[in-house]
Design a protein around this motif. Structure first.
Motif, mmCIF file in Angstrom:
data_model
loop_
_atom_site.group_PDB
_atom_site.id
_atom_site.type_symbol
_atom_site.label_atom_id
_atom_site.label_comp_id
_atom_site.label_asym_id
_atom_site.label_seq_id
_atom_site.Cartn_x
_atom_site.Cartn_y
_atom_site.Cartn_z
ATOM 1 N N GLU A 156 44.728 30.175 122.418
ATOM 2 C CA GLU A 156 44.807 30.746 121.075
ATOM 3 C C GLU A 156 43.561 30.411 120.264
ATOM 4 O O GLU A 156 42.990 31.274 119.592
ATOM 5 C CB GLU A 156 46.060 30.235 120.366
ATOM 6 C CG GLU A 156 46.288 30.844 119.006
ATOM 7 C CD GLU A 156 47.548 30.337 118.347
ATOM 8 O OE1 GLU A 156 47.523 30.204 117.100
ATOM 9 O OE2 GLU A 156 48.538 30.072 119.049
ATOM 10 N N PHE A 157 43.121 29.165 120.334
ATOM 11 C CA PHE A 157 41.910 28.743 119.634
ATOM 12 C C PHE A 157 40.705 29.554 120.121
ATOM 13 O O PHE A 157 39.919 30.063 119.323
ATOM 14 C CB PHE A 157 41.673 27.245 119.873
ATOM 15 C CG PHE A 157 40.340 26.769 119.399
ATOM 16 C CD1 PHE A 157 40.129 26.487 118.058
ATOM 17 C CD2 PHE A 157 39.292 26.606 120.288
ATOM 18 C CE1 PHE A 157 38.885 26.051 117.614
ATOM 19 C CE2 PHE A 157 38.051 26.172 119.854
ATOM 20 C CZ PHE A 157 37.856 25.899 118.518
ATOM 21 N N ALA A 158 40.563 29.679 121.440
ATOM 22 C CA ALA A 158 39.414 30.382 122.012
ATOM 23 C C ALA A 158 39.448 31.870 121.666
ATOM 24 O O ALA A 158 38.401 32.459 121.367
ATOM 25 C CB ALA A 158 39.378 30.179 123.529
ATOM 26 N N VAL A 159 40.615 32.476 121.688
ATOM 27 C CA VAL A 159 40.737 33.895 121.339
ATOM 28 C C VAL A 159 40.309 34.123 119.894
ATOM 29 O O VAL A 159 39.541 35.049 119.598
ATOM 30 C CB VAL A 159 42.188 34.399 121.580
ATOM 31 C CG1 VAL A 159 42.447 35.723 120.885
ATOM 32 C CG2 VAL A 159 42.456 34.522 123.065
ATOM 33 N N ARG A 160 40.814 33.294 118.982
ATOM 34 C CA ARG A 160 40.457 33.458 117.565
ATOM 35 C C ARG A 160 38.968 33.269 117.345
ATOM 36 O O ARG A 160 38.331 34.048 116.628
ATOM 37 C CB ARG A 160 41.254 32.474 116.704
ATOM 38 C CG ARG A 160 42.683 32.868 116.488
ATOM 39 C CD ARG A 160 43.374 32.080 115.364
ATOM 40 N NE ARG A 160 42.912 30.724 115.193
ATOM 41 C CZ ARG A 160 43.517 29.635 115.680
ATOM 42 N NH1 ARG A 160 44.618 29.759 116.391
ATOM 43 N NH2 ARG A 160 43.038 28.437 115.451
ATOM 44 N N GLY A 161 38.396 32.234 117.954
ATOM 45 C CA GLY A 161 36.968 31.979 117.776
ATOM 46 C C GLY A 161 36.107 33.074 118.372
ATOM 47 O O GLY A 161 35.144 33.534 117.741
ATOM 48 N N ALA A 162 36.436 33.511 119.573
ATOM 49 C CA ALA A 162 35.655 34.557 120.234
ATOM 50 C C ALA A 162 35.751 35.870 119.465
ATOM 51 O O ALA A 162 34.757 36.576 119.303
ATOM 52 C CB ALA A 162 36.113 34.728 121.674
ATOM 53 N N ALA A 163 36.943 36.211 118.985
ATOM 54 C CA ALA A 163 37.126 37.458 118.240
ATOM 55 C C ALA A 163 36.317 37.466 116.951
ATOM 56 O O ALA A 163 35.834 38.510 116.522
ATOM 57 C CB ALA A 163 38.612 37.681 117.939
ATOM 58 N N ALA A 164 36.148 36.292 116.358
ATOM 59 C CA ALA A 164 35.389 36.183 115.113
ATOM 60 C C ALA A 164 33.898 35.976 115.367
ATOM 61 O O ALA A 164 33.116 35.909 114.425
ATOM 62 C CB ALA A 164 35.937 35.033 114.275
ATOM 63 N N GLY A 165 33.517 35.861 116.646
ATOM 64 C CA GLY A 165 32.108 35.641 116.968
ATOM 65 C C GLY A 165 31.614 34.261 116.575
ATOM 66 O O GLY A 165 30.435 34.067 116.303
ATOM 67 N N LYS A 166 32.509 33.303 116.566
ATOM 68 C CA LYS A 166 32.163 31.945 116.140
ATOM 69 C C LYS A 166 31.992 31.021 117.333
ATOM 70 O O LYS A 166 32.508 31.270 118.412
ATOM 71 C CB LYS A 166 33.234 31.397 115.209
ATOM 72 C CG LYS A 166 33.332 32.187 113.939
ATOM 73 C CD LYS A 166 34.229 31.531 112.951
ATOM 74 C CE LYS A 166 34.196 32.368 111.671
ATOM 75 N NZ LYS A 166 34.834 31.704 110.578
ATOM 76 N N GLY A 167 31.288 29.939 117.095
ATOM 77 C CA GLY A 167 31.183 28.859 118.052
ATOM 78 C C GLY A 167 32.191 27.784 117.695
ATOM 79 O O GLY A 167 33.102 28.018 116.889
ATOM 80 N N ALA A 168 32.014 26.617 118.272
ATOM 81 C CA ALA A 168 32.935 25.517 117.997
ATOM 82 C C ALA A 168 32.194 24.207 118.208
ATOM 83 O O ALA A 168 31.143 24.154 118.836
ATOM 84 C CB ALA A 168 34.142 25.591 118.936
ATOM 85 N N PHE A 169 32.759 23.161 117.669
ATOM 86 C CA PHE A 169 32.292 21.818 117.970
ATOM 87 C C PHE A 169 33.279 21.179 118.912
ATOM 88 O O PHE A 169 34.488 21.380 118.801
ATOM 89 C CB PHE A 169 32.151 20.967 116.701
ATOM 90 C CG PHE A 169 30.930 21.311 115.908
ATOM 91 C CD1 PHE A 169 29.704 20.769 116.245
ATOM 92 C CD2 PHE A 169 31.007 22.185 114.836
ATOM 93 C CE1 PHE A 169 28.571 21.091 115.530
ATOM 94 C CE2 PHE A 169 29.883 22.522 114.109
ATOM 95 C CZ PHE A 169 28.665 21.979 114.454
ATOM 96 N N ALA A 170 32.784 20.419 119.864
ATOM 97 C CA ALA A 170 33.631 19.726 120.820
ATOM 98 C C ALA A 170 33.291 18.240 120.776
ATOM 99 O O ALA A 170 32.140 17.864 120.563
ATOM 100 C CB ALA A 170 33.422 20.259 122.226
#
Length: 84
Positions: free
Chosen positions: A67-81
């Protein structure tokens, strides 16, 4: 365990696509709690104790990650890990 790092949007999208390709039956077939404990995977010993029952716990976490990855990818965003 180390500093946080940035996951660029294209890598998050690739991660999301890889997760989408893994259905429950594939994950269940790959679930090997003894190997997880042997390879010192995080919570591996807990999965080993729980055996097949630990799979449901793991699947819940995979679903949240999807769910996190889908939302981020759909918004064209990256993430911090970070691993703590």
């Amino acid at each position: 365990y180390g500093p946080a790092w940035f996951v660029p949007p294209e890598r998050l999208r690739a991660f999301q696509e890889a997760l989408a390709a893994l259905d429950e039956s594939t994950l269940r077939g790959r679930y090997d709690p003894d190997a997880m404990a042997r390879e010192q995977v995080y919570l591996g010993e807990m999965y080993q104790r729980e055996g097949g029952g630990g799979f449901e716990f793991l699947l819940d976490r995979v679903d949240a990650l999807r769910e996190f990855a889908v939302r981020g990818a759909a918004a064209g965003k990256g993430a911090f890990a970070v691993i703590t």
